[in-house]
Design a protein around this motif. Structure first.
Motif: not given
Length: 403
Positions: A349-372
């Motif tokens: 519905d567009g409401k902001d909420f928090r989700i856990p960040g992605v690990i591990p932290k890669l310096s050149l090619t970090p992971g990400e959340t593209r969609w839920l």
């Protein structure tokens, strides 16, 4: 960063899994660029969609956990009891690099989706199989959840206080550990395929073994000395001092001063020069022999001060220490925020909420959340179109109950 730059870009995964272990395994792969197609039963989907806290969505209510566990995945509904559903599954597997499944051993075989037929149509396939007891052995066919794996793997026995029954951790840790082993095994198998001729293999992860592998010195200590590690509450004999302490204002803190130099710094910081200079306490063995005395000293010091003072003095002395965080504490902590461990996402519905960040932290090619986590069957038509099914065929398959 473009899609093609992600570390697992081009890796195709088909997930036959529900709840925690299998889906968490493929979630890790998806976070770093793998294309993950999650197969779900029509009209039902993964039971995790309805677990724990639910949020109103267009099709009823959906678990907030689901949005994280299934992030970056495509949802395709297939009826694996229907021959055409199986036929579509086989087409997906034929172009996949990895299959992840966490059914009871034998289920995939009954569906015609076991290792032999799948590797025949795709010799380079890596098949990650997560189950309670593994694919072999006398208990292979028995059901086994994470709680059973934690119990048989040794974790539950050593968790808790000596005068009380064993306790669980507050999360499904056995499933999550197995998922991590599954993802690691998949990547090792892909590496082997790349270097040694393109042949795939099975990654067989048993939940009890995944937990057992984390149990430190349990096995050699028993085999050599007959020693059985027991529950010891918040202390671990043999590693002193490391414990939970309560401050004057009722806060619970962890102080870990079990390094030789660290212990000396702590004793100097709290004014116990006598203990800092005591030669017996200069080694872990000596400290462990006098653990009760040391913990009494630290308990008294912590109990006479408020949490802010204890943590400040410990930090100034470079002694590892921390409050025991609730999730509310995490939301306020600058370390969590600085490392983007609380991502902002949007609910349907567009409401902001928090989700856990992605690990591990890669310096050149970090992971990400593209969609839920997607709606049930959200990508079915797109995927079938890519496989060559016409709109009319898709309508027919839906009417026949195959998708």
């Amino acid at each position: 960063m473009t899609e093609s730059a992600k570390p697992l870009a081009g890796v195709k995964v088909v997930e036959f899994g529900t709840l925690i272990a299998g889906p968490f395994c493929s979630r890790i792969l998806a976070e770093f660029g793998a294309e993950v197609i999650k197969i779900e039963a029509p009209g039902e989907g993964d039971p995790l969609r309805k677990w724990r806290k639910l949020y109103p969505t267009g099709d009823g209510e959906t678990s907030l956990w689901w949005f994280v566990q299934a992030r970056n995945k495509q949802s395709v509904t297939l009826n694996l009891k229907h021959p055409e559903g199986i036929a579509i599954a086989r087409k997906l597997v034929a172009e996949a690099d990895i299959v992840v499944e966490n059914f009871r051993p034998g289920v995939m075989e009954k569906l015609g989706l076991g290792w032999d037929p799948l590797s025949a149509i795709n010799p380079g396939l890596v098949m990650v199989r997560l189950s309670g007891f593994g694919q072999t052995g006398p208990m292979a066919s028995q059901p086994g959840f994470g709680a059973i794996g934690e119990s048989m793997g040794g974790l539950r026995y050593v968790t808790g206080f000596p005068d009380r029954p064993p306790v669980k951790t507050g999360i499904s840790i056995g499933d999550s550990i197995a998922a991590l082993w599954g993802a690691l095994g998949a990547l090792m198998a892909l590496r082997h395929r790349e270097v040694h001729g393109g042949k795939g293999q099975v990654v067989d992860v048993a939940l009890y073994e995944a937990v057992f592998a984390m149990m430190e010195s349990l096995v050699p200590e028993f085999d050599v000395f007959g020693f059985i590690r027991e529950r010891t509450g918040n202390v671990m004999p043999g590693i002193t001092p490391s414990n939970t302490h309560t401050t004057r204002d009722g806060k619970h803190l962890i102080i870990g001063a079990n390094g030789d130099a660290i212990f000396r710094r702590l004793m100097l910081a709290i004014g116990r020069v006598d203990l800092a200079d005591d030669p017996q306490l200069g080694s872990n063995a000596g400290r462990d022999a006098r653990a009760a005395e040391i913990y009494g000293v630290i308990d008294a010091w912590v109990g006479a001060n408020d949490a802010e003072t204890v943590l400040r003095i410990a930090a100034e002395a470079q002694v590892p220490s921390s409050p025991i965080y609730s999730v509310a504490d995490m939301f306020r902590d600058p370390q969590f925020l600085a490392r983007q461990m609380l991502e902002v996402a949007q609910l349907p519905d567009g409401k902001d909420f928090r989700i856990p960040g992605v690990i591990p932290k890669l310096s050149l090619t970090p992971g990400e959340t593209r969609w839920l986590g997607p709606a049930l069957g959200e990508h079915t038509e797109t995927v079938l179109d890519r496989l060559g099914y016409s709109p009319d065929e898709i309508v027919r398959l839906r009417g026949d109950g195959a998708i």
